[in-house]
Design a protein around this motif. Structure first.
Motif, mmCIF file in Angstrom:
data_model
loop_
_atom_site.group_PDB
_atom_site.id
_atom_site.type_symbol
_atom_site.label_atom_id
_atom_site.label_comp_id
_atom_site.label_asym_id
_atom_site.label_seq_id
_atom_site.Cartn_x
_atom_site.Cartn_y
_atom_site.Cartn_z
ATOM 1 N N VAL A 81 27.398 -5.446 43.231
ATOM 2 C CA VAL A 81 26.395 -4.377 43.280
ATOM 3 C C VAL A 81 26.940 -3.132 42.585
ATOM 4 O O VAL A 81 26.241 -2.498 41.780
ATOM 5 N N VAL A 82 28.193 -2.786 42.852
ATOM 6 C CA VAL A 82 28.809 -1.614 42.208
ATOM 7 C C VAL A 82 28.913 -1.845 40.702
ATOM 8 O O VAL A 82 28.616 -0.952 39.900
ATOM 9 N N GLY A 83 29.310 -3.037 40.290
ATOM 10 C CA GLY A 83 29.409 -3.353 38.867
ATOM 11 C C GLY A 83 28.061 -3.267 38.169
ATOM 12 O O GLY A 83 27.946 -2.694 37.075
ATOM 13 N N ALA A 84 27.040 -3.829 38.795
ATOM 14 C CA ALA A 84 25.700 -3.756 38.208
ATOM 15 C C ALA A 84 25.218 -2.306 38.161
ATOM 16 O O ALA A 84 24.605 -1.877 37.176
ATOM 17 N N GLY A 85 25.517 -1.547 39.212
ATOM 18 C CA GLY A 85 25.150 -0.129 39.222
ATOM 19 C C GLY A 85 25.840 0.642 38.112
ATOM 20 O O GLY A 85 25.242 1.513 37.469
ATOM 21 N N ALA A 86 27.104 0.316 37.854
ATOM 22 C CA ALA A 86 27.837 0.971 36.766
ATOM 23 C C ALA A 86 27.212 0.633 35.419
ATOM 24 O O ALA A 86 27.101 1.501 34.544
ATOM 25 N N MET A 87 26.779 -0.600 35.250
ATOM 26 C CA MET A 87 26.136 -0.984 34.001
ATOM 27 C C MET A 87 24.793 -0.268 33.834
ATOM 28 O O MET A 87 24.454 0.171 32.730
ATOM 29 N N VAL A 88 24.027 -0.135 34.920
ATOM 30 C CA VAL A 88 22.766 0.605 34.860
ATOM 31 C C VAL A 88 23.046 2.051 34.480
ATOM 32 O O VAL A 88 22.380 2.628 33.612
ATOM 33 N N TYR A 89 24.047 2.645 35.120
ATOM 34 C CA TYR A 89 24.416 4.026 34.836
ATOM 35 C C TYR A 89 24.780 4.205 33.364
ATOM 36 O O TYR A 89 24.303 5.130 32.687
ATOM 37 N N MET A 90 25.614 3.316 32.833
ATOM 38 C CA MET A 90 26.011 3.438 31.429
ATOM 39 C C MET A 90 24.821 3.252 30.494
ATOM 40 O O MET A 90 24.699 3.958 29.482
ATOM 41 N N ALA A 91 23.920 2.321 30.828
ATOM 42 C CA ALA A 91 22.741 2.106 29.986
ATOM 43 C C ALA A 91 21.831 3.332 30.008
ATOM 44 O O ALA A 91 21.308 3.740 28.969
ATOM 45 N N VAL A 92 21.662 3.938 31.176
ATOM 46 C CA VAL A 92 20.819 5.136 31.279
ATOM 47 C C VAL A 92 21.436 6.282 30.490
ATOM 48 O O VAL A 92 20.742 7.004 29.767
ATOM 49 N N VAL A 93 22.744 6.463 30.605
ATOM 50 C CA VAL A 93 23.414 7.537 29.866
ATOM 51 C C VAL A 93 23.297 7.300 28.367
ATOM 52 O O VAL A 93 23.021 8.236 27.598
ATOM 53 N N PRO A 125 16.923 0.718 28.045
ATOM 54 C CA PRO A 125 16.123 0.498 29.263
ATOM 55 C C PRO A 125 16.074 -0.981 29.676
ATOM 56 O O PRO A 125 16.029 -1.301 30.867
ATOM 57 N N LEU A 126 16.105 -1.866 28.686
ATOM 58 C CA LEU A 126 16.135 -3.304 29.003
ATOM 59 C C LEU A 126 17.412 -3.656 29.744
ATOM 60 O O LEU A 126 17.382 -4.373 30.749
ATOM 61 N N TRP A 127 18.567 -3.147 29.249
ATOM 62 C CA TRP A 127 19.841 -3.388 29.931
ATOM 63 C C TRP A 127 19.797 -2.814 31.346
ATOM 64 O O TRP A 127 20.276 -3.446 32.293
ATOM 65 N N ALA A 128 19.242 -1.619 31.485
ATOM 66 C CA ALA A 128 19.146 -1.004 32.816
ATOM 67 C C ALA A 128 18.309 -1.877 33.748
ATOM 68 O O ALA A 128 18.662 -2.057 34.922
ATOM 69 N N ALA A 129 17.217 -2.431 33.241
ATOM 70 C CA ALA A 129 16.363 -3.287 34.072
ATOM 71 C C ALA A 129 17.074 -4.584 34.454
ATOM 72 O O ALA A 129 17.019 -5.025 35.613
ATOM 73 N N VAL A 130 17.755 -5.209 33.484
ATOM 74 C CA VAL A 130 18.461 -6.476 33.751
ATOM 75 C C VAL A 130 19.545 -6.268 34.808
ATOM 76 O O VAL A 130 19.640 -7.021 35.782
ATOM 77 N N PHE A 131 20.353 -5.221 34.619
ATOM 78 C CA PHE A 131 21.433 -5.002 35.577
ATOM 79 C C PHE A 131 20.928 -4.404 36.884
ATOM 80 O O PHE A 131 21.551 -4.590 37.926
ATOM 81 N N GLY A 132 19.790 -3.714 36.838
ATOM 82 C CA GLY A 132 19.164 -3.278 38.087
ATOM 83 C C GLY A 132 18.725 -4.478 38.917
ATOM 84 O O GLY A 132 18.933 -4.523 40.134
ATOM 85 N N ALA A 133 18.136 -5.476 38.241
ATOM 86 C CA ALA A 133 17.740 -6.712 38.938
ATOM 87 C C ALA A 133 18.968 -7.442 39.476
ATOM 88 O O ALA A 133 18.946 -7.972 40.597
ATOM 89 N N ALA A 134 20.054 -7.461 38.697
ATOM 90 C CA ALA A 134 21.291 -8.101 39.168
ATOM 91 C C ALA A 134 21.840 -7.361 40.382
ATOM 92 O O ALA A 134 22.359 -7.982 41.320
#
Length: 190
Positions: free
Chosen positions: A92-104, A65-74
């Protein structure tokens, strides 16, 4: 996302080296390049941390969740910057992909393999298509084109006080290309 040890370590090395180079690019005299390099350094180091093989280190439950928050902010920062230039949409797409991977990854290994009838989750497939196309286009831009004598582009490399090795656009493209390749590799292991 955590694949076999040797390929995982190669991915960690590639992403960490890219992040380190992006930190060096932050010394540029051009503010726009410094901002882009900061976002790319965050992405490179984040990808390196997410790619560490689980045999070596399994992140605690709160890390995802921390990674998701950091990349969500990015991603939000990238959206804000995209008002001035559409080039930031890739961030934005890259940060979204990182959020997606962190959530999964936070949802556990069973969620990572929840699939559609085709065998790959639709969002994973869309991100794979985007980053594969990005890698191909960026790679094609790195291929040198012979310049016609006296024509545009025949002036040679930039020189002068403001044109250090961190300001060279082909090195920045190579940095983005390596992160795109790493993103494809990470998405393939989802």
């Amino acid at each position: 996302m955590h694949g076999p040890g040797s390929s995982g370590w190669l991915l960690v090395t590639l992403c960490a080296a890219t992040g380190a180079y992006c930190l060096l690019r932050m010394r540029s005299s051009v503010e726009e390049q410094r901002r882009a390099a900061a976002g790319e350094a965050l992405m490179g180091f984040g990808m390196a941390a997410m790619a560490v093989p689980t045999a070596v280190f399994t992140p605690p439950a709160w890390a995802w969740p921390l990674w998701a928050a950091v990349f969500g902010a990015a991603g939000v920062h990238g959206l804000w910057a995209a008002r001035a230039s559409a080039r930031h949409l890739h961030h934005v797409v890259g940060a979204g992909a990182m959020v997606y991977m962190a959530v999964v990854m936070a949802a556990g290994p069973r969620a990572a393999h929840h699939s559609t009838t085709a065998g790959i989750p639709a969002l994973t497939a869309a991100l794979l298509l985007y980053f594969t196309a990005y890698v191909l286009v960026t790679g094609a831009r790195l291929v040198p084109v012979p310049a016609v004598a006296g024509g545009p582009g025949s002036t040679g490399p930039r020189t002068g006080p403001g044109a250090g090795w961190g300001d060279r656009p082909e090195l920045a493209r190579a940095c983005r290309l390596s992160m795109g390749i790493a993103m494809v590799a990470m998405l393939l292991t989802m």
